[in-house]
Design a protein around this motif. Sequence first.
Motif, short mmCIF file in Angstrom:
data_model
loop_
_atom_site.label_atom_id
_atom_site.label_comp_id
_atom_site.label_asym_id
_atom_site.label_seq_id
_atom_site.Cartn_x
_atom_site.Cartn_y
_atom_site.Cartn_z
N TYR A 1 0.83 -1.20 0.00
CA TYR A 1 0.00 0.00 0.00
C TYR A 1 0.87 1.25 0.00
O TYR A 1 1.81 1.37 0.79
N TYR A 2 0.54 2.17 -0.88
CA TYR A 2 1.26 3.42 -1.04
C TYR A 2 0.33 4.60 -0.81
O TYR A 2 -0.85 4.54 -1.15
N CYS A 3 0.85 5.69 -0.29
CA CYS A 3 0.10 6.93 -0.24
C CYS A 3 0.78 7.96 -1.13
O CYS A 3 1.98 7.89 -1.40
N ALA A 4 -0.02 8.91 -1.61
CA ALA A 4 0.49 9.94 -2.50
C ALA A 4 -0.27 11.24 -2.25
O ALA A 4 -1.46 11.22 -1.93
N ALA A 5 0.42 12.35 -2.40
CA ALA A 5 -0.17 13.66 -2.19
C ALA A 5 -0.35 14.38 -3.52
O ALA A 5 0.52 14.33 -4.39
N LYS A 6 -1.49 15.06 -3.67
CA LYS A 6 -1.77 15.83 -4.87
C LYS A 6 -2.69 16.99 -4.52
O LYS A 6 -3.20 17.09 -3.41
N SER A 7 -2.92 17.86 -5.49
CA SER A 7 -3.70 19.07 -5.22
C SER A 7 -5.16 18.78 -4.94
O SER A 7 -5.79 19.46 -4.12
N ARG A 8 -5.73 17.78 -5.60
CA ARG A 8 -7.11 17.38 -5.38
C ARG A 8 -7.32 15.96 -5.88
O ARG A 8 -6.57 15.49 -6.73
N CYS A 9 -8.35 15.30 -5.37
CA CYS A 9 -8.56 13.91 -5.72
C CYS A 9 -8.85 13.70 -7.20
O CYS A 9 -8.56 12.63 -7.74
N SER A 10 -9.42 14.69 -7.86
CA SER A 10 -9.80 14.55 -9.26
C SER A 10 -8.64 14.71 -10.24
O SER A 10 -8.81 14.49 -11.43
N ILE A 11 -7.47 15.09 -9.75
CA ILE A 11 -6.30 15.29 -10.60
C ILE A 11 -5.39 14.07 -10.53
O ILE A 11 -5.14 13.53 -9.46
N GLU A 12 -4.89 13.65 -11.71
CA GLU A 12 -4.06 12.46 -11.77
C GLU A 12 -2.62 12.69 -11.34
O GLU A 12 -1.94 11.76 -10.93
N ARG A 13 -2.12 13.91 -11.45
CA ARG A 13 -0.74 14.21 -11.11
C ARG A 13 -0.52 14.19 -9.61
O ARG A 13 -1.25 14.83 -8.86
N ASP B 1 2.26 14.82 -6.46
CA ASP B 1 3.46 15.58 -6.13
C ASP B 1 4.45 14.79 -5.29
O ASP B 1 5.66 14.96 -5.42
N TYR B 2 3.95 13.93 -4.41
CA TYR B 2 4.79 13.15 -3.52
C TYR B 2 4.26 11.74 -3.38
O TYR B 2 3.05 11.52 -3.37
N TRP B 3 5.18 10.79 -3.26
CA TRP B 3 4.85 9.37 -3.07
C TRP B 3 5.60 8.81 -1.88
O TRP B 3 6.74 9.19 -1.62
N GLY B 4 4.97 7.88 -1.19
CA GLY B 4 5.65 7.13 -0.16
C GLY B 4 6.29 5.89 -0.75
O GLY B 4 6.14 5.59 -1.93
N GLN B 5 6.99 5.13 0.09
CA GLN B 5 7.70 3.93 -0.36
C GLN B 5 6.89 2.65 -0.18
O GLN B 5 7.30 1.60 -0.69
N GLY B 6 5.78 2.72 0.51
CA GLY B 6 4.89 1.58 0.62
C GLY B 6 5.03 0.80 1.91
O GLY B 6 6.08 0.80 2.55
N THR B 7 3.95 0.13 2.29
CA THR B 7 3.95 -0.75 3.44
C THR B 7 3.18 -2.02 3.07
O THR B 7 2.13 -1.96 2.44
#
Length: 120
Positions: free
Chosen positions: A94-106, A108-114
């Motif tokens: 499982y990975y988390c990722a940060a972006k400007s809004r949920c509707s945008i595919e781009r 900005d940041y990713w985690g390494q996973g757990t």
Amino acid sequence: QVQLVESGGGSVQFGGSLRLSCAASGFTLDYYAIAWFRQVPGKEREGVSCISSSGGSTRYADSVKGRFTISRDNAKNTVYLQMNSLKPEDTAVYYCAAKSRCSIERYDYWGQGTQVTVSS
């Protein structure tokens, strides 16, 4: 170092629960939507859930609706994924990722996973 760090993964029995955490380091999550993804070897990456920056809007994949709950605590700079009634098919990284809004595919940041493993 600007990064996201996932934690809380592990091995559980069928029907068990886990709470994953996605903590930001080096930046604040206040203005970011946070999404959770999962991936199994040999399969496409699957979007699991997303929460808006305010926490007022959430999205879930059909496969996890009613079982998983995404939430955030901006004071702790952390987003959570509460996983209940776990099934073997939930086994994945499982990975988390940060972006400007949920509707945008781009993203900005990713985690390494757990790793999450569910046995029967």
